[in-house]
Design a protein around this motif. Structure first.
Motif, PDB file in Angstrom:
ATOM      1  N   SER A 146       0.114  -9.961   8.629  1.00  0.00           N
ATOM      2  CA  SER A 146       1.288 -10.186   9.479  1.00  0.00           C
ATOM      3  C   SER A 146       1.046 -11.242  10.547  1.00  0.00           C
ATOM      4  O   SER A 146       1.825 -11.348  11.498  1.00  0.00           O
ATOM      5  CB  SER A 146       1.689  -8.867  10.152  1.00  0.00           C
ATOM      6  N   VAL A 327       1.049  -6.483  -0.349  1.00  0.00           N
ATOM      7  CA  VAL A 327       2.377  -6.806   0.199  1.00  0.00           C
ATOM      8  C   VAL A 327       3.203  -7.538  -0.848  1.00  0.00           C
ATOM      9  O   VAL A 327       4.394  -7.267  -1.023  1.00  0.00           O
ATOM     10  CB  VAL A 327       2.222  -7.668   1.475  1.00  0.00           C
ATOM     11  N   PRO A 338       7.173  -4.610   2.940  1.00  0.00           N
ATOM     12  CA  PRO A 338       6.960  -3.284   3.536  1.00  0.00           C
ATOM     13  C   PRO A 338       6.894  -3.358   5.060  1.00  0.00           C
ATOM     14  O   PRO A 338       6.476  -4.361   5.632  1.00  0.00           O
ATOM     15  CB  PRO A 338       5.617  -2.844   2.944  1.00  0.00           C
ATOM     16  N   GLN A 339       7.313  -2.265   5.694  1.00  0.00           N
ATOM     17  CA  GLN A 339       7.241  -2.155   7.150  1.00  0.00           C
ATOM     18  C   GLN A 339       6.017  -1.316   7.511  1.00  0.00           C
ATOM     19  O   GLN A 339       5.962  -0.131   7.190  1.00  0.00           O
ATOM     20  CB  GLN A 339       8.516  -1.493   7.704  1.00  0.00           C
ATOM     21  N   ASN A 340       5.036  -1.961   8.127  1.00  0.00           N
ATOM     22  CA  ASN A 340       3.830  -1.248   8.518  1.00  0.00           C
ATOM     23  C   ASN A 340       3.963  -0.725   9.943  1.00  0.00           C
ATOM     24  O   ASN A 340       4.459  -1.430  10.826  1.00  0.00           O
ATOM     25  CB  ASN A 340       2.603  -2.167   8.425  1.00  0.00           C
ATOM     26  N   GLU A 341       3.528   0.495  10.165  1.00  0.00           N
ATOM     27  CA  GLU A 341       3.568   1.048  11.508  1.00  0.00           C
ATOM     28  C   GLU A 341       2.484   0.414  12.365  1.00  0.00           C
ATOM     29  O   GLU A 341       1.328   0.348  11.981  1.00  0.00           O
ATOM     30  CB  GLU A 341       3.364   2.568  11.460  1.00  0.00           C
ATOM     31  N   SER A 355      -1.609  -3.736  17.026  1.00  0.00           N
ATOM     32  CA  SER A 355      -1.598  -4.285  15.662  1.00  0.00           C
ATOM     33  C   SER A 355      -0.719  -5.530  15.615  1.00  0.00           C
ATOM     34  O   SER A 355       0.331  -5.590  16.260  1.00  0.00           O
ATOM     35  CB  SER A 355      -1.038  -3.261  14.672  1.00  0.00           C
ATOM     36  N   SER A 357       1.047  -6.209  13.243  1.00  0.00           N
ATOM     37  CA  SER A 357       2.260  -5.784  12.546  1.00  0.00           C
ATOM     38  C   SER A 357       3.216  -5.016  13.450  1.00  0.00           C
ATOM     39  O   SER A 357       4.227  -4.494  12.990  1.00  0.00           O
ATOM     40  CB  SER A 357       1.890  -4.913  11.340  1.00  0.00           C
TER      41      SER A 357
END
Length: 627
Positions: A146, A327, A338-341, A355, A357
C-alpha cells in the motif's frame, strides 16, 4: 477494436468474399452469398488448420503471433514488431504478417499510412508459448503493498504545507522534485529510476484527477482531494487502479486480467516482460540477459508493481522473476482491491507507528503534523511542537484534529501536550468572518429553527444574527431568498488555477496506435518510405535527435546488439571554441559502471577502436543505409 471472424467477414465486400472462398475451396460455380459466407467461416475458423499452421512456424513467427494476440484491442505496428524478431529476419517480417492476414490468423487496419495488426477473438488462446525455464523457487519475492497510496497522501501533505512549487513549464522545481524523490525511499532501494517512475505516476494521477491546484508557483490540494479523503479515503488504492486502467488499458480490465493470469505462477522476467511489452513496445527486450534492470522493464509492468498487483524477485539489484501478488489475485477474482485493517500505536515518546494500509485521511493528517522517520509497511512518525504547529497553520480543521486524536488514542502525557498545542492555535484565531444581521426578530427565530439553514452557520448570535460558514455561504443566501431577503454579498472568492497536466502527460504517455479502417484488400503496398517515416518519429530514426542519457544508452545498446551504424554530432562541452563534428561509427562496448561514462566505437573506415564520452554526443541518429 476487436473482431471475431464472423463480424469480420460480414464487413467484407461480396467480390472479395468470393475470391476468399475460391482460394479456400477452388471455383465451384455460382453460389449464393449466404452459403459462401458460411463455408468461408467454417474453413477459416477451423482450429485444427490454425494449429497446423502454428506448429510449422519458426520461433520468431510464433512469438509475433503471440504478441499480437496479447496486445488485444491495442494492436501492434510493423515497426513495433520488428523490435521482437532477429535482425536477419526483418526483411521476412512484412511478408509473414501479410501472409497471416491472408490466412485470417490476423487482420490489419490502416490509419495515416501506418498498418496495425490485430488478432481475432476466435483464436484468443491458440498461440501461447511455453515458458523458457523456471525461476529460482527458494528466493523471496518483494511486494510494494500500500506504499503508493501512502506516498499520494505524503505528496498531498507537502502541497498542504506549501512545499511544492512548479516551474513555468508546469514541472516541479528542482527542490520540490528532490524532496519527493528522497521521500520515496522504498522504491529508491530498488532503483533510482523506480522513484522517478513513481513520482511521474503520482503526479499524473493527481493532475489528471484535478487533486492539485496552482496559486502563483505553489501547488495546493484541491477541494476534490479533501472531499475524497473525507468521504471515500478507504477507496484510494482502488481509485488509483481504476484511473490507471483507464489510461493504460482504455478501461479494458479483462485484457489486464488475461495478462496477469499468464503470470499467476512465477515466470522468468524475460518471458513476463514480453507479455507486458505489448503495452509499451518502445524497445527491444534483451533476451540474452536472464535478469533485467528496472529501467529495461516495460513501464506497465513497473507500474503494476508500484500499484501492488505484481511481486518481483530481485537478484543483484535486477529483476529475475515476477508473479501475481495476493492483492492481484484478489482483484482478479473480485475486480476490487482488498481492504486491509490498519494498526495504530501511539507511544509515550511521541512516536506514532501506523500501517501504510491505514485510512488515507489519517495518514494525510499525520503527515501534515509530524516528521516521517521511515518508508516501510509500518510507518513511524514523530510529533514535535515546531512541525505540529506548522501543520496546524496549514489550515487543518479542528474537527480533523479531534478525529485524529480519537483514532490514535494517545497516552495521557501525549494527549495533554496535544491539547496544549491545539489551544495555542485554535484557542485564539484571527480571521475574517461574514456576519449576517437579521433585523426582524420573528424571521431570526424562524431561521434558528430551520435545520438546513443552521447547517450553513458557524455560530448563532442571540438577538443579532449569525456567523456564516464561508464554504456554505452560497447555500445560506439561497435560503434567505426564500424568506424574501436578497442581501448583497460579494461572492467572488479567490480561485486557484488547475495544476498543469501537459508536461506530466508527456512524461507518462505511451504510444497507442490510432484506430483506422479495416484493410480487406491486403495489398502489399507498404513502401519503405512509409516505414522509414514512421521509424523516424522514434529515437531509432534516421533524423538527428537530441536524447537524454537514458534514451541515448538505449540507442547505443540497440546499435551494439544489431551491429547498426550510428551517426553523431560530437563536441567536447568543456571546449567552447571547438566546432561540432560528425562521426559515423559502430558500437563495440559500453562502459557505464563509473564516471565518466563512455562507449567504445569504431569509426567508419578506421581500423582501430576509440573511446567516446557520452557527454560529447550532442545529437544522434541511426544510419539505415551505408553507401
Amino acid at each position: 477494436m476487436m473482431f471475431d471472424l464472423k463480424s469480420f467477414f460480414d464487413g467484407m465486400s461480396k467480390p472479395l468474399l468470393r475470391d476468399v472462398h475460391a482460394r479456400a475451396y477452388g471455383k465451384k460455380g455460382l453460389l449464393n452469398n449466404a452459403l459462401i459466407q458460411s463455408e468461408v467461416l467454417t474453413y477459416f475458423s477451423d482450429r485444427d488448420r490454425v494449429a497446423k499452421l502454428f506448429a510449422h512456424m519458426e520461433p520468431w513467427q510464433k512469438r509475433c503471433l503471440n504478441l499480437v494476440y496479447h496486445s488485444a484491442s491495442r494492436g501492434l505496428t510493423y515497426n513495433e514488431l520488428r523490435l521482437t524478431v532477429p535482425v536477419a529476419k526483418n526483411k521476412e517480417l512484412r511478408t509473414f504478417l501479410l501472409q497471416m492476414c491472408r490466412e485470417f490468423l490476423l487482420w490489419r487496419s490502416q490509419a495515416s499510412g501506418v498498418a496495425v495488426y490485430h488478432g481475432f477473438t476466435d483464436f484468443a488462446h491458440s498461440f501461447e508459448i511455453e515458458p523458457q525455464g523456471a525461476p529460482e523457487s527458494s528466493k523471496p519475492y518483494q511486494e510494494y503493498g500500500s506504499l503508493l497510496a501512502w506516498h499520494i497522501c505524503l505528496v498531498l501533505s507537502l502541497a498542504k504545507r506549501g512545499e511544492l512549487r512548479v516551474n513555468t513549464n508546469g514541472t516541479l522545481n528542482r527542490r520540490s522534485y528532490q524532496m519527493c524523490i528522497d521521500a520515496f525511499t522504498a522504491s529508491g532501494k530498488v532503483s533510482a529510476k523506480a522513484s522517478e517512475n513513481e513520482l511521474t505516476l503520482i503526479f499524473s494521477f493527481l493532475t489528471q484527477r484535478e487533486w492539485l491546484e496552482q496559486e502563483n508557483s505553489f501547488l495546493y490540494p484541491s477541494e476534490a482531494a479533501y472531499e475524497f479523503l473525507r468521504t471515500s479515503g478507504f477507496r484510494l488504492h482502488q481509485y488509483v487502479l481504476t484511473w490507471w486502467l483507464e489510461v493504460r488499458f482504455r478501461n479494458d480490465a479483462l485484457h489486464l486480467k488475461r495478462l496477469l493470469r499468464c503470470v499467476a505462477e512465477p515466470r522468468c522476467v524475460c518471458d513476463a516482460a514480453y507479455l507486458f511489452w505489448v503495452m509499451d513496445p518502445s524497445c527491444r527486450i534483451l533476451e540474452s540477459n536472464r535478469h533485467l534492470a528496472w529501467e529495461y522493464l516495460p513501464r506497465p509492468m513497473r507500474e503494476l508493481w508500484l500499484i501492488g498487483l505484481l511481486k518481483f524477485q530481485f537478484e543483484s539489484g535486477k529483476v529475475s522473476a515476477i508473479a501475481v501478488s495476493e492483492v492481484g489475485r484478489e482483484w482478479m477474482a473480485n475486480s476490487v482491491l482488498p481492504q486491509n485493517e490498519g494498526q495504530v500505536s501511539m507511544l509515550p515518546n511521541f512516536d506514532l507507528v501506523v500501517s501504510a494500509s491505514m485510512s488515507p485521511q489519517l495518514l494525510f493528517t499525520v503527515a501534515c503534523l509530524a516528521k516521517v522517520k521511515n518508508d516501510e509497511a509500518f510507518l513511524c512518525f514523530n510529533f514535535e511542537k515546531e512541525t505540529y504547529i506548522a501543520g496546524l497553520k496549514s489550515d487543518i480543521p479542528e474537527s480533523d484534529m479531534e478525529q485524529l486524536i480519537a483514532w490514535i488514542k494517545p497516552p495521557e502525557n501525549v494527549l495533554s501536550t496535544f491539547r496544549e498545542w491545539n489551544a495555542s492555535f485554535y484557542g485564539a484565531k484571527v480571521r475574517t468572518v461574514r456576519l449576517l444581521k437579521i433585523d426582524d426578530l420573528k424571521i431570526l427565530g424562524e431561521l434558528t429553527r430551520f435545520p438546513q439553514f443552521m447547517e450553513c452557520v458557524e455560530e448563532y448570535i442571540p438577538g443579532y444574527g449569525f456567523v456564516l460558514d464561508q464554504k456554505k455561504e452560497p447555500a445560506a443566501l439561497n435560503i434567505l431568498e426564500s424568506f424574501g431577503y436578497c442581501p448583497f454579498a460579494d461572492r467572488s472568492a479567490k480561485k486557484r488555477d488547475r495544476a498543469p497536466t501537459d508536461e506530466w502527460r508527456k512524461e507518462f504517455a505511451i504510444a497507442w496506435p490510432a484506430e483506422g479502417n479495416v484493410d480487406y484488400e491486403l495489398k502489399d503496398d507498404v513502401d519503405e518510405a512509409t516505414v522509414q517515416s514512421a521509424l523516424d518519429s522514434t529515437k531509432y530514426g534516421s533524423v538527428y535527435q537530441k536524447l537524454d542519457s537514458f534514451d541515448l544508452v538505449k540507442v547505443l545498446r540497440y546499435a551494439k546488439l544489431t551491429g547498426t551504424y550510428l551517426a553523431a554530432k560530437v563536441k567536447d562541452p568543456a571546449k567552447r571554441a571547438d566546432k561540432v563534428r560528425e562521426l559515423v561509427f559502430t558500437v563495440h562496448a559500453l562502459h557505464l559502471a563509473k564516471a565518466p561514462l563512455n562507449v567504445e566505437i569504431q569509426e567508419k573506415g578506421a581500423e582501430a577502436g576509440m573511446p567516446l564520452q557520452l557527454s560529447f554526443i550532442q545529437e544522434i541518429k541511426v544510419m539505415q543505409k551505408i553507401a
